[in-house]
Write an enzyme that holds these catalytic residues in place. Structure first.
Site, PDB file in Angstrom:
ATOM      1  N   CYS A   1      31.341  29.421  48.821  1.00 55.10           N
ATOM      2  CA  CYS A   1      31.502  30.636  48.017  1.00 55.10           C
ATOM      3  C   CYS A   1      31.268  31.797  48.969  1.00 55.10           C
ATOM      4  CB  CYS A   1      30.509  30.668  46.860  1.00 55.10           C
ATOM      5  SG  CYS A   1      30.619  32.207  45.890  1.00 55.10           S
TER       6      CYS A   1
ATOM      7  N   GLU B   1      38.436  32.118  45.812  1.00 59.65           N
ATOM      8  CA  GLU B   1      38.678  31.106  46.838  1.00 59.65           C
ATOM      9  C   GLU B   1      40.118  31.253  47.319  1.00 59.65           C
ATOM     10  OE1 GLU B   1      36.716  29.477  48.484  1.00 59.65           O
ATOM     11  OE2 GLU B   1      34.951  28.981  47.270  1.00 59.65           O
TER      12      GLU B   1
END
Length: 282
Positions: A2, A132
């Site tokens: 992340c 992402e």
């Protein structure tokens, strides 16, 4: 992993949503940034990046005016601004935090950098969602490398997201004893294997705790490693939705709600639909 997320709520919204008892966002903590944070800490940030100070929720005995803790006092749920990138107390330089923005759930309790914090200093990182980059199986960029398409992941039910995190205190030993800016208070986000569907975007995702588990996760009394591991287990797939967004999010200086705008399928080039596995845009 992340490496970027959207922290769109203001402090008042977070205090209500996370049942915060003490607003400690005014406490001094050194920033590791060279330039002033933009947007400033405490304001909505649609492109939260490592090294920035971000809102974090933790449960801890509040320090008094003299900087010491009253051990007889009850721990209180606090909202604070912490630096993203964990700096262990034993680190020689806070720059080590750049390598510790994430901690893998699978090895959390085995790594010296994270093990002590995992049983003593856990936190929640509020977010609207995270980003992402999906590596295209068919399309190339101008340099001949696989094209990367950014996606935005969020809860399908619209509930608040609380990433599982850890926090640490690091003190500059060269600073004066009474210098409040001697302290860097930092955090890391715990990640795990991506659930079905999201794994078509990236093989990792942050651990998102259910609201029912927030209290136990934040409780300093939860010190059993097995109990910590159990809280990190996924409740199952289907909580999240993912959709493609524009490449403006690639640059950390870009910000604003438009970063969350969905990119139409006809604008995609070799991207994989997370729900169906269909390649869009050839």
């Amino acid at each position: 992993m992340c490496g970027r997320y959207a922290a769109t709520a203001d402090p008042d919204e977070l205090i209500e949503a996370f049942e915060v008892e003490v607003d400690a966002t005014g406490e001094t903590s050194r920033s590791v940034l060279v330039n002033p944070q933009d947007p400033p800490a405490g304001t909505p940030d649609y492109n939260m990046a490592p090294s920035k100070q971000a809102p974090v929720v933790l449960t801890r005995v509040q320090r008094g005016a003299d900087g010491t803790q009253d051990e007889s006092a009850e721990p209180a749920r606090q909202l604070r601004h912490l630096t993203w990138g964990l700096v262990p107390s034993w680190a020689k330089d806070p720059k080590v935090g750049l390598r510790m923005t994430n901690a893998r759930a699978e090895t959390l309790l085995d790594k010296p950098a994270f093990a002590r914090a995992a049983v003593a200093r856990r936190c929640l990182v509020p977010a609207a969602g995270w980003y992402e980059w999906q590596v295209s199986p068919v399309a190339k960029d101008t340099k001949g490398k696989p094209r990367k398409q950014p996606f935005y992941m969020h809860r399908g039910d619209g509930d608040d997201i609380g990433f599982a995190g850890l926090y640490e205190f690091w003190r500059d030993k060269n600073a004066a004893q009474d210098d409040p800016s001697a302290w860097v208070v930092s955090f890391t986000i715990i990640t795990t294997a991506a659930e079905p569907g999201l794994d078509r975007v990236h093989d990792r995702q942050p651990v998102v705790l259910e609201r029912a588990d927030w209290r136990e996760w934040l409780d300093p009394g939860t010190t059993d490693p097995d109990a910590v591991r159990a809280l990190l287990e996924s409740p199952g797939a289907g909580r999240f939705e993912a959709y493609p967004i524009g490449t403006e999010v690639n640059t950390t200086r870009n910000n604003g709600p438009h970063l969350l705008d969905r990119l139409p399928d006809e604008a995609l080039i070799g991207a994989v639909n997370p729900a169906t596995g269909e390649v869009l845009g050839g």
